[in-house]
Write an enzyme that holds these catalytic residues in place. Structure first.
Site, short mmCIF file in Angstrom:
data_model
loop_
_atom_site.label_atom_id
_atom_site.label_comp_id
_atom_site.label_asym_id
_atom_site.label_seq_id
_atom_site.Cartn_x
_atom_site.Cartn_y
_atom_site.Cartn_z
N GLY A 46 33.99 38.26 12.42
CA GLY A 46 35.06 39.14 13.31
C GLY A 46 34.29 40.49 13.43
CD GLN A 51 33.69 46.22 12.64
OE1 GLN A 51 34.22 45.28 13.01
NE2 GLN A 51 32.83 46.08 11.61
CG HIS A 136 38.17 42.95 7.74
ND1 HIS A 136 37.62 43.08 6.38
CD2 HIS A 136 37.44 43.34 8.71
CE1 HIS A 136 36.42 43.64 6.78
NE2 HIS A 136 36.39 43.79 7.95
CD GLU A 137 37.53 42.07 12.30
OE1 GLU A 137 37.19 43.14 12.78
OE2 GLU A 137 36.92 41.37 11.48
CG HIS A 140 37.45 47.29 11.40
ND1 HIS A 140 36.84 48.28 10.81
CD2 HIS A 140 37.00 46.09 11.04
CE1 HIS A 140 35.78 47.48 10.20
NE2 HIS A 140 36.18 46.41 10.30
NI NI Z 1 34.71 44.98 9.15
#
Ligand code: NI
Length: 169
Positions: A46, A51, A136-137, A140
């Site tokens: 992912g 990022q 998790h994503e 972010h």
């Molecule tokens: Ni990550």
């Protein structure tokens, strides 16, 4: 396609909340393609736009990480509508957090609402690994890293190790 440079901890850019995408234009499509390419090149499952240097609410993921098939999914402006249960992710990692893995307490099931890359509304029910990837994503996009979910002591140890590694180049 362009491989993007992955922003890594402790770059403060990763801490800022992303902006919703209001217009899914050619520039956004290009970012999506480049993000997918970058994710496969780094063997990730992912990647969030932040990022890759874009403060936009976009994630790409592919639990298979199969760089041959490149059968990735795109979520734009994703939101967790519902979550339940609890599980421990197995050795979670992040392309922005080099040389570190940890088990993290996560919800077992989530329901996520988002737009696909054509602007169509999506609702995804995820459990297990897919549920962990979603959490998790989506974290972010709020400026949260998986290491924000571990103990302060473990995080501090990683921070020191990372600073040392950065210093020695
Ligand atoms: Ni990550």
């Amino acid at each position: 396609m362009t491989l993007l440079k992955i922003v890594t901890y402790p770059d403060p850019f990763l801490k800022q909340p992303t902006k919703p995408v209001t217009d899914i234009d050619d520039q956004v499509q290009k970012i999506i393609e480049d993000m997918a390419e970058t994710m496969y090149a780094a063997s990730g499952v992912g990647l969030a736009a932040i990022q890759a240097g874009f403060d936009k609410s976009i994630i790409v993921y592919d639990p298979t990480a199969d760089a041959e098939k490149k059968d990735f999914q795109v979520l734009i402006n994703p939101k967790i509508l519902f979550s339940e249960g609890s599980m421990i992710s197995d050795n979670e990692g992040c392309l922005s957090v080099p040389d570190f893995r940890s088990d993290v307490k996560r919800s077992e099931r989530v329901i996520v609402e988002a737009l696909d890359r054509n602007g169509n509304p999506l609702k995804i029910e995820a459990e297990g690994l897919l549920s962990v990837i979603m959490q998790h994503e989506i974290d972010h996009l709020k400026g949260v890293l998986f290491i924000d979910h571990i103990s302060a002591l473990k995080r501090q140890l990683y921070k020191k190790k990372r600073q040392k590694a950065l210093k020695s180049g």
